[in-house]
Scaffold this motif. Structure first.
Motif: not given
Length: 437
Positions: A40-46, A265-267, A277-280, A308-311
């Protein structure tokens, strides 16, 4: 990516015991609560998938996505599909389309493999998302990550400029004429660059730069329309590189594609604001961190690794999906008719085998701390849109499961997806086990 040697069964009992001790049954509704709580606290969930043609993967991703949108204020879902087609779905779920039903929009998906998004499971989710947006202060979007739509994206740029800038549209048409000799066949364009030194790179980059120079403020009335046009110009530029690179190196073209996904995704996160917050939704081979597999040894990266490297790993949740056996929709070769195929039992020693030995029920395992026996490298099945069940050995990727994902969903026996372009028996739409929320 292939796992061509018979997997070792050494330590298989210990790995299965670890799953028994740590996994929770999916039959228990509170199990999904625990996954929502974990991400829930992630900015991006894939959310991944072991195949592109399994019904349960789509249904579970839809259910989890709905909960994140409703309960945790996630902003949008972005999928492994073409920007142009998915943007039509985006307009539909936001109430900006003249279409009467999601089925009408998704039926227009005509790029092979059509079944990936033109299916009844996605129809059901799109209808839910449209209804959700009607009742929500924030419109949740539905977008495409992929890079294949070279000609469709160029056409979309021209269409946009015709409405807003007659002079710019002529420049775009002149630039895109470079591709005319290839008859809207992107692969033919790629092959041609192997034989002659000329290519169209400068032309597509020029149009992208022009659109970026005229970018309106985020809050402009036509902000999303311009964003989409700029994204199409980016797709055209990166697709040109992808098809040109594909004839030279499969690893390099793979990386062009996943870097494009990461850039998209970044854009989108930037476009939706600093709190977005994004869902992939994408295949496990894109979602699961490539560094935990032999993909890295072949110089391949993916969007899960890049995120993982970026965020930061703490701000990204990677959820893999797998199955032991069942059915799938796929084709026997690229462009072949879709078929319902059997997925045989997972190879002895594979992670599919580990989860099956731990019990035939469907399960969820959320990783925390030391992965122990589940950090050992074992074969992990990856079925693409092209599949031959009789040649399974090349479909296993050596994987340290607990390092590749933050959580893993195992559906022991799965059923095939329900494509729109395969007529269901009778006049009623097929039963897709409504997921609800």
């Amino acid at each position: 990516m292939a796992f061509n040697e018979p997997p070792s069964t050494e330590g298989i009992d210990a790995a299965a015991q670890a799953v028994r001790e740590r996994a929770r049954p999916l039959a228990n509704e509170s199990t999904l609560d625990s996954l929502v709580e974990a991400v829930r606290d992630s900015r991006c969930v894939m959310f991944g998938e072991a195949t592109h043609g399994t019904s349960e993967f789509y249904r579970l991703r839809a259910k989890l996505t709905a909960r994140l949108l409703c309960e945790e204020n996630f902003s949008f879902v972005v999928v492994e599909g073409d920007w142009t087609d998915c943007y039509d779905v985006n307009r539909y779920v936001k109430g900006e389309s003249d279409a009467n039903h999601a089925r009408d929009v998704l039926s227009e998906f005509d790029r092979w493999p059509t079944w990936m998004w033109a299916n009844w499971e996605v129809v059901e989710f799109a209808e839910w998302l449209r209804e959700h947006n009607r009742d929500s202060a924030e419109n949740a979007g539905f977008y495409g990550l992929d890079v294949y739509s070279l000609f469709e994206s160029m056409a979309a740029v021209v269409d946009y400029l015709e409405d807003v800038d007659p002079e710019a549209v002529e420049r775009a048409k002149d630039a895109y004429k470079c591709f005319e000799p290839y008859g809207e066949d992107a692969r033919e364009y790629g092959r041609s660059t192997r034989l002659v030194p000329d290519d169209c790179e400068d032309e597509v980059v020029e149009i992208l730069a022009e659109l970026r120079d005229r970018r309106p403020p985020h809050d402009a009335e036509d902000g999303e329309a311009h964003f989409s046009a700029e994204q199409n110009a980016l797709v055209a530029a990166n697709a040109e590189e992808y098809y040109r690179t594909m004839v030279q190196s499969s690893a390099d073209s793979w990386n062009v594609r996943d870097r494009h996904m990461a850039e998209t995704l970044d854009r989108l996160l930037d476009h939706h604001g600093s709190d977005s917050k994004a869902i992939v939704w994408a295949h496990n081979t894109h979602v699961g961190d490539a560094r935990a597999t032999t993909m890295a040894e072949r110089d391949r990266l993916n969007i899960g690794q890049l995120a993982r490297e970026r965020y930061g790993a703490d701000d990204v949740s990677l959820v893999g999906f797998g199955t032991h056996h069942g059915e799938v929709i796929a084709g026997k070769r690229w462009g072949a008719p879709m078929e319902r195929m059997s997925i045989p039992a997972g190879h002895a020693g594979s992670y599919e085998d580990v989860f099956h030995r731990a019990g035939a029920e469907d399960k969820l395992l959320v990783f925390s701390g030391d992965g122990g026996e589940l950090a050992e490298r074992r074969g992990h099945r990856a079925v693409g849109v092209v599949y031959d069940p009789s040649h399974e050995s090349g479909n296993y990727v050596p994987t340290a499961l607990s390092e590749r994902y933050d959580a893993f969903v195992h559906v022991d026996e799965t059923e095939a997806l329900h494509p729109l372009h395969i007529e269901p028996e009778g006049t009623e739409e097929p039963e897709t086990y409504p997921w609800g929320i």
